[in-house]
Write a protein that holds these residues in place. Structure first.
Motif, PDB file in Angstrom:
ATOM      1  N   GLU A 100       0.777  -0.925   0.520  1.00  0.00           N
ATOM      2  CA  GLU A 100      -0.047   0.153   0.125  1.00  0.00           C
ATOM      3  C   GLU A 100       0.892   1.373  -0.219  1.00  0.00           C
ATOM      4  O   GLU A 100       2.106   0.605   0.299  1.00  0.00           O
ATOM      5  N   THR A 101       0.314   2.331  -0.443  1.00  0.00           N
ATOM      6  CA  THR A 101       0.888   3.720  -0.376  1.00  0.00           C
ATOM      7  C   THR A 101       0.306   4.814  -0.126  1.00  0.00           C
ATOM      8  O   THR A 101      -1.044   4.843  -0.181  1.00  0.00           O
ATOM      9  N   SER A 102       0.726   5.910   0.128  1.00  0.00           N
ATOM     10  CA  SER A 102      -0.038   6.908   0.944  1.00  0.00           C
ATOM     11  C   SER A 102       1.232   7.938   0.733  1.00  0.00           C
ATOM     12  O   SER A 102       1.892   8.525  -0.180  1.00  0.00           O
ATOM     13  N   VAL A 103       0.392   9.172   0.194  1.00  0.00           N
ATOM     14  CA  VAL A 103       1.391  10.791   0.537  1.00  0.00           C
ATOM     15  C   VAL A 103       0.669  11.571   1.100  1.00  0.00           C
ATOM     16  O   VAL A 103      -0.858  11.540   1.897  1.00  0.00           O
ATOM     17  N   ASN A 104       1.562  11.824   2.139  1.00  0.00           N
ATOM     18  CA  ASN A 104       0.847  12.644   3.548  1.00  0.00           C
ATOM     19  C   ASN A 104       1.060  14.506   3.359  1.00  0.00           C
ATOM     20  O   ASN A 104       2.406  14.891   3.030  1.00  0.00           O
ATOM     21  N   MET A 105       0.114  15.556   3.964  1.00  0.00           N
ATOM     22  CA  MET A 105       0.447  16.997   3.645  1.00  0.00           C
ATOM     23  C   MET A 105       0.046  17.224   4.561  1.00  0.00           C
ATOM     24  O   MET A 105      -0.811  17.244   5.197  1.00  0.00           O
ATOM     25  N   GLU A 106       0.652  18.046   5.031  1.00  0.00           N
ATOM     26  CA  GLU A 106      -0.300  19.210   5.680  1.00  0.00           C
ATOM     27  C   GLU A 106       0.779  20.731   6.240  1.00  0.00           C
ATOM     28  O   GLU A 106       2.012  20.796   5.377  1.00  0.00           O
ATOM     29  N   ALA A 107       0.180  21.428   6.785  1.00  0.00           N
ATOM     30  CA  ALA A 107       0.281  22.868   7.143  1.00  0.00           C
ATOM     31  C   ALA A 107       0.108  22.927   8.221  1.00  0.00           C
ATOM     32  O   ALA A 107      -0.688  22.676   9.018  1.00  0.00           O
ATOM     33  N   GLY A 108       1.005  23.542   9.035  1.00  0.00           N
ATOM     34  CA  GLY A 108       0.830  24.199  10.592  1.00  0.00           C
ATOM     35  C   GLY A 108       1.467  25.528  10.842  1.00  0.00           C
ATOM     36  O   GLY A 108       2.622  26.005  10.057  1.00  0.00           O
ATOM     37  N   ILE A 109       1.075  26.254  11.997  1.00  0.00           N
ATOM     38  CA  ILE A 109       1.603  27.092  12.648  1.00  0.00           C
ATOM     39  C   ILE A 109       2.101  26.869  14.275  1.00  0.00           C
ATOM     40  O   ILE A 109       1.221  26.065  14.691  1.00  0.00           O
ATOM     41  N   LYS A 110       3.172  27.087  14.971  1.00  0.00           N
ATOM     42  CA  LYS A 110       3.706  27.026  16.034  1.00  0.00           C
ATOM     43  C   LYS A 110       4.371  27.990  16.373  1.00  0.00           C
ATOM     44  O   LYS A 110       4.674  28.947  16.349  1.00  0.00           O
ATOM     45  N   GLN A 111       3.407  27.786  17.651  1.00  0.00           N
ATOM     46  CA  GLN A 111       3.636  29.707  18.117  1.00  0.00           C
ATOM     47  C   GLN A 111       4.291  29.425  20.175  1.00  0.00           C
ATOM     48  O   GLN A 111       3.910  28.523  21.169  1.00  0.00           O
ATOM     49  N   GLY A 112       5.108  29.834  19.806  1.00  0.00           N
ATOM     50  CA  GLY A 112       5.825  30.042  21.573  1.00  0.00           C
ATOM     51  C   GLY A 112       5.272  30.986  22.503  1.00  0.00           C
ATOM     52  O   GLY A 112       5.028  31.687  22.010  1.00  0.00           O
ATOM     53  N   PHE A 113       5.044  31.107  23.399  1.00  0.00           N
ATOM     54  CA  PHE A 113       5.110  31.856  24.413  1.00  0.00           C
ATOM     55  C   PHE A 113       5.434  31.695  25.871  1.00  0.00           C
ATOM     56  O   PHE A 113       6.471  30.747  25.425  1.00  0.00           O
ATOM     57  N   LYS A 114       5.389  32.655  26.969  1.00  0.00           N
ATOM     58  CA  LYS A 114       6.085  32.570  27.997  1.00  0.00           C
ATOM     59  C   LYS A 114       5.547  33.423  28.926  1.00  0.00           C
ATOM     60  O   LYS A 114       4.889  34.917  28.199  1.00  0.00           O
ATOM     61  N   PHE A 115       4.679  33.584  29.375  1.00  0.00           N
ATOM     62  CA  PHE A 115       4.053  33.857  30.679  1.00  0.00           C
ATOM     63  C   PHE A 115       4.777  33.565  31.820  1.00  0.00           C
ATOM     64  O   PHE A 115       4.936  32.956  32.949  1.00  0.00           O
ATOM     65  N   GLY A 116       5.308  34.715  32.255  1.00  0.00           N
ATOM     66  CA  GLY A 116       5.894  34.411  33.902  1.00  0.00           C
ATOM     67  C   GLY A 116       7.233  33.345  33.272  1.00  0.00           C
ATOM     68  O   GLY A 116       7.888  33.922  32.788  1.00  0.00           O
ATOM     69  N   GLY A 117       6.987  33.105  34.737  1.00  0.00           N
ATOM     70  CA  GLY A 117       8.071  31.792  34.449  1.00  0.00           C
ATOM     71  C   GLY A 117       7.575  30.553  33.542  1.00  0.00           C
ATOM     72  O   GLY A 117       8.491  29.392  34.285  1.00  0.00           O
ATOM     73  N   VAL A 118       6.652  30.931  33.191  1.00  0.00           N
ATOM     74  CA  VAL A 118       6.059  29.618  32.588  1.00  0.00           C
ATOM     75  C   VAL A 118       6.104  29.826  30.982  1.00  0.00           C
ATOM     76  O   VAL A 118       5.596  30.169  30.213  1.00  0.00           O
ATOM     77  N   SER A 119       7.029  28.629  29.953  1.00  0.00           N
ATOM     78  CA  SER A 119       7.051  29.176  28.074  1.00  0.00           C
ATOM     79  C   SER A 119       6.584  27.783  28.190  1.00  0.00           C
ATOM     80  O   SER A 119       6.718  26.381  28.574  1.00  0.00           O
ATOM     81  N   GLY A 120       6.284  27.851  26.861  1.00  0.00           N
ATOM     82  CA  GLY A 120       5.442  26.106  26.343  1.00  0.00           C
ATOM     83  C   GLY A 120       5.117  27.476  24.644  1.00  0.00           C
ATOM     84  O   GLY A 120       5.888  27.985  23.821  1.00  0.00           O
ATOM     85  N   TYR A 121       4.332  26.557  23.844  1.00  0.00           N
ATOM     86  CA  TYR A 121       4.448  26.891  22.776  1.00  0.00           C
ATOM     87  C   TYR A 121       2.951  25.670  22.720  1.00  0.00           C
ATOM     88  O   TYR A 121       2.227  25.089  22.956  1.00  0.00           O
ATOM     89  N   VAL A 122       1.953  26.554  21.116  1.00  0.00           N
ATOM     90  CA  VAL A 122       1.082  26.015  20.955  1.00  0.00           C
ATOM     91  C   VAL A 122       0.669  25.794  19.309  1.00  0.00           C
ATOM     92  O   VAL A 122       1.571  26.459  18.482  1.00  0.00           O
ATOM     93  N   ASP A 123       0.755  24.460  18.652  1.00  0.00           N
ATOM     94  CA  ASP A 123       0.974  23.409  17.646  1.00  0.00           C
ATOM     95  C   ASP A 123      -0.707  23.827  17.336  1.00  0.00           C
ATOM     96  O   ASP A 123      -1.421  23.346  17.845  1.00  0.00           O
ATOM     97  N   VAL A 124      -0.580  24.132  15.789  1.00  0.00           N
ATOM     98  CA  VAL A 124      -2.452  24.646  15.110  1.00  0.00           C
ATOM     99  C   VAL A 124      -1.698  23.498  13.847  1.00  0.00           C
ATOM    100  O   VAL A 124      -0.977  23.756  13.033  1.00  0.00           O
ATOM    101  N   VAL A 125      -2.697  22.422  12.843  1.00  0.00           N
ATOM    102  CA  VAL A 125      -2.046  21.936  11.801  1.00  0.00           C
ATOM    103  C   VAL A 125      -3.780  21.023  11.265  1.00  0.00           C
ATOM    104  O   VAL A 125      -3.919  21.108  12.329  1.00  0.00           O
ATOM    105  N   ALA A 126      -3.162  21.587   9.916  1.00  0.00           N
ATOM    106  CA  ALA A 126      -4.417  21.100   9.714  1.00  0.00           C
ATOM    107  C   ALA A 126      -3.801  19.718   8.293  1.00  0.00           C
ATOM    108  O   ALA A 126      -2.109  19.862   8.065  1.00  0.00           O
ATOM    109  N   PHE A 127      -4.253  18.177   8.298  1.00  0.00           N
ATOM    110  CA  PHE A 127      -3.685  16.862   7.458  1.00  0.00           C
ATOM    111  C   PHE A 127      -4.363  16.943   7.017  1.00  0.00           C
ATOM    112  O   PHE A 127      -5.518  16.472   6.567  1.00  0.00           O
ATOM    113  N   GLN A 128      -3.715  16.351   5.793  1.00  0.00           N
ATOM    114  CA  GLN A 128      -4.265  14.975   4.988  1.00  0.00           C
ATOM    115  C   GLN A 128      -3.295  13.623   4.296  1.00  0.00           C
ATOM    116  O   GLN A 128      -2.483  14.045   4.191  1.00  0.00           O
ATOM    117  N   GLN A 129      -4.052  12.745   4.325  1.00  0.00           N
ATOM    118  CA  GLN A 129      -3.177  11.404   3.886  1.00  0.00           C
ATOM    119  C   GLN A 129      -3.709  10.807   3.340  1.00  0.00           C
ATOM    120  O   GLN A 129      -5.005  10.861   3.491  1.00  0.00           O
TER     121      GLN A 129
END
Length: 808
Positions: A564-593
């Motif tokens: 079996e074969t497949s083709v996978n495509m996706e597009a996304g945005i990753k946004q880092g953040f920092k609030f006081g002493g807490v840091s992290g990221y939010v990642d949003v993606v749309a995908f198709q396979q």
């Protein structure tokens, strides 16, 4: 095929251009000097291998295994930029004397930003999370240990987009129920494949969970670097080497299962089933030798009881080891590494893991009342297993950053099953990899390699081969190359190609696959990305040649099963953040396979014996069902840090997938009724639910969250999980129940009444008795939900555990 050949030619032309530019960039000026030195960790002064030192974007070098580097530069003033994943960048002025040498000793401080986390799975070299061109989630070891996880598939329940259905990992609904055959997710331990050689399934209990540093999950086709099974993604379990003089951990625990949420289904008396276990880890760094040893012992009397038989017969089996669900195992693992003192950058060693186990596998529950936590008659398999792997390796990092590695694995499995399902196999795997890091108007990494694998299988279970003797072989050879290039300090480009050849017994086929991706840093902490990847999966020995039955259900071989074969495509945005002493990221993606020649474990009239005693030849087998498409969206948030005096760590995400058949009426087989009428077999004719052409056994909506907190000596955490209910199964299960073939298992009633999904909550509380000793209390399935991820296979009721952990 012509498009793929054109892509390969274009990619090789680009690679050749990189090579010519590299030769031009490395030409030496007439007046030069040398810069040498060592890069170390500022906390413990341990050397940092693989650190990159660049000088004004003109030339660069990487440190070897001892953290040492040596480079020739034009005489004059330069600015050295020292970088390593997980550490803050450091810039230093350097005056290089003509025909002289300057020594540069560099101390790097660890970075606390979440986007600086180290990953290796996406490109087989260390990258920052923000620069990866594919969707990638990280499961930290702290969640695994704090939840007292003894089986990695339970830990993966906390990763957004991932669910394990009957031991088979699904990433974004990329696969369904296949009776444990042919995973579309490649499982790795330290970059080496750990799927069984004969049937391509993971053995979750065999993974060295006490040694885990972190688990990296790539989502989307990753066949270029990781081969056939990486059709829907990769799960890479990374273990670590000691960085301090030594590190020791030990854990003991005990627990009980509570009365199920459906009290009528409780099968035990006053003594509930118990779980007990212990594990240890010790890692020590000597002058030129690194040693890691670990292991665990685990006993689970099981929440699934024996078949419904006379109560007095249970006295013969007080520990429920013969007829009920259980899991007992002992495992030991080790890792060794010698750092050669005469040849800088050379190290070699041997790693290993061995396990003995006794366990059961249950296919169907008995009924929805008193038999919900009991197996349907003759649908439980008892297994005695022996497994081990041995991994020799040699790594060399040259003074110019060139890396060579040879890794091997001998993986042996022997499972003595009842029901004529015993199987054994030996897998031999080897990989040579070349990697060159250099600065060509920005960091550039070229990774190339060749792999080879041979599997010899000896199994009554796979006697559907042409000779009918259960003796089967499979071989695989592949070559790959990938270029990762950073431009303008903001744009990361990645492209690669792989050519893979398979042979199972006398059937063989070869296929090229291509991938490309890009990440662009729009602002500080904001990354846009897009990726394209092709996948290719060759059927396993088990899928082609399995021949067995589970109760009254027959499972047939398919020697003509195609890749079996497949083709996978996706597009996304990753946004880092920092609030006081807490840091992290939010990642949003749309995908198709998109899949072609999609393999599904499907019901049909496959048997040559069309007698009533043989259910007219009806049963299950793996077949190519046409096309499929999975589209969806995912949002993930991860972070850590301090909120006042409280240390926090969190991971959460929501995934929605729409997995559909694109050829629902395509006939891939035919059957003959008792009246002689020929009927076509298709997705539509075999499905219990055909609205929107949803694929079978798919979990379409997932929510995952885990929050952990520590304040002084007190720690705690809470996990939430949501799984939408499976909407489509094989219509045959309902038909056979109505005919009385499967008894009164209640599958239609379950499907009709379970349509909204399940929320599962786990909590944990810990207290540090001393700096080295911590006691914890853990409750899984707090609300005691009665639920099943795969219909007809019940999940565990509420359980309580007490853990005592020692760390030094």
């Amino acid at each position: 095929m012509s498009a793929k050949i054109h892509s390969m030619r274009l990619f090789l032309m680009v690679l050749a251009a990189f090579g010519l530019l590299s030769l031009h960039a490395q030409s030496d000026p007439s007046i030069v000097g040398r810069v040498t030195g060592v890069v170390r960790d500022i906390k413990d002064h341990s050397p940092i291998p693989g650190a990159i030192i660049t000088f004004g974007g003109v030339k660069g070098v990487s440190t070897n295994d001892s953290g040492w580097f040596d480079i020739t530069l034009p005489a004059g003033s330069h600015t050295a930029l020292v970088r390593f994943i997980g550490y803050a960048d450091r810039r230093m002025p350097v005056d290089v004397p003509a025909a002289g040498t300057v020594n540069l000793n560099v101390m790097l401080a660890p970075s606390t930003a979440q986007l600086e986390m180290v990953v290796v799975s996406a490109g087989k070299f260390e990258q920052r999370v923000g620069e990866v061109t594919q969707s990638l989630s990280i499961l930290p070891a702290s969640i695994i240990r704090d939840k007292n996880t003894t089986n990695l598939n339970k830990a993966l329940d906390q990763v957004p987009g991932v669910v394990v259905v009957d031991q088979d990992p699904q990433i974004r609904a990329g696969s369904g129920f296949s009776y444990g055959a042919g995973s579309r997710v490649m499982m790795l331990v330290d970059g080496m494949p750990i799927l069984s050689g004969d049937i391509g399934r993971p053995n979750w209990t065999f993974l060295p969970i006490e040694d885990i540093e972190q688990v990296e999950v790539i989502k989307g086709a990753s066949s270029v670097l990781y081969g056939s099974a990486a059709l829907s993604g990769v799960i890479n379990v990374r273990t670590g080497w000691p960085v301090d003089s030594f590190k020791t951990r030990a854990t003991i625990f005990g627990g009980v299962y509570d009365t199920p949420g459906n009290p009528d289904s409780k099968w035990w008396g006053p003594s509930p089933p118990l779980t007990t276990g212990a594990s240890f880890y010790h890692g020590q760094r000597f002058k030129k030798f690194d040693l890691v040893i670990g292991g665990n012992a685990f006993g689970d009397q099981g929440y699934v009881g024996p078949e419904r038989i006379a109560p007095d017969s249970l006295v013969q089996d007080p520990y429920r080891l013969a007829t009920g669900g259980y899991d007992h195992r002992v495992r030991f693992n080790f890792a060794t590494r010698w750092r050669n003192q005469k040849v800088r950058g050379l190290n070699y060693g041997l790693n290993g893991n061995v396990m003995k186990s006794r366990s059961t596998n249950i296919f169907l529950w008995d009924n929805l009342n008193e038999g919900l936590f009991r197996p349907s008659p003759n649908t439980m398999t008892n297994t005695m297993g022996t497994q081990f792997y041995l991994d020799p390796f040699v790594n060399y990092t040259g003074p110019k950053g060139t890396r060579h590695s040879i890794h091997g694995r001998w993986y042996h499995q022997n499972f003595d099953n009842n029901n004529d399902q015993s199987n054994a196999n030996d897998m031999l795997y080897t990989e040579y990899q070349f990697q060159q890091e250099f600065d060509l108007r920005g960091p550039t990494v070229v990774t190339a390699g060749v792999t080879g694998q041979h599997v010899a299988s000896h199994a009554v279970l796979y006697s559907g081969n042409p000779d009918g003797n259960g003796e089967n072989t499979a071989t695989n050879a592949a070559g790959y190359v990938q270029v990762d290039k950073k431009l303008m300090d903001k744009l990361m480009l990645s492209a690669g190609v792989r050519y893979e050849h398979f042979k199972v017994n006398n059937y063989e086929q070869a296929e090229p696959v291509f991938r490309a991706g890009a990440t662009y840093q729009v602002f500080e902490g904001t990354f846009l990305r897009a990726s394209y990847g092709e996948g290719f999966r060759f059927p396993t020995i088990g899928e082609r040649y399995i021949l067995t039955n589970v109760g009254s259900l027959h499972i047939y071989p398919n020697p003509d099963l195609l890749p079996e074969t497949s083709v996978n495509m996706e597009a996304g945005i990753k946004q880092g953040f920092k609030f006081g002493g807490v840091s992290g990221y939010v990642d949003v993606v749309a995908f198709q396979q998109d899949f072609d020649r999609y393999v599904e474990f499907t019901f049909g009239q496959w048997g040559a014996d069309r007698s009533f005693a043989n259910l007219l030849g009806f049963g299950f087998k793996s077949v190519n069902t046409g096309g499929a498409r999975i589209t969806g969206t995912e949002i993930e948030m991860a972070g850590k840090g301090k909120l006042g005096a409280v240390e926090l760590q969190f991971l959460l995400g929501y995934t929605h997938a729409l997995p559909v058949s694109t050829t629902p009426d395509e006939a891939y087989a035919s059957s003959v009724t008792t009246t002689g009428v020929v009927e076509e077999v298709s997705y539509t004719s075999t499905s219990s639910y055909t609205e929107n052409d949803i694929l079978k056994f798919r979990v379409e909506d997932l929510f995952r969250s885990d929050l952990g907190a520590t304040w002084k000596r007190l720690s705690g955490g809470i996990s939430f999980r949501y799984n939408s209910h499976v909407r489509n199964i094989d219509e045959a299960f309902i038909t056979f129940e109505q005919m009385g073939v499967l008894g009164d298992i209640g599958i239609k009633e379950w499907m009709d009444t379970h349509t909204t999904g399940d929320w599962i909550t786990d909590i944990r509380v810990g207290y540090a008795l001393t700096p080295e000793l911590k006691a914890s209390f853990i409750v899984n399935n707090l609300s005691n939900e009665v639920y099943a991820i795969r219909p007809m296979a019940i999940e565990a009721p509420r359980s309580f555990q007490v853990q005592l952990a020692y760390s030094l």
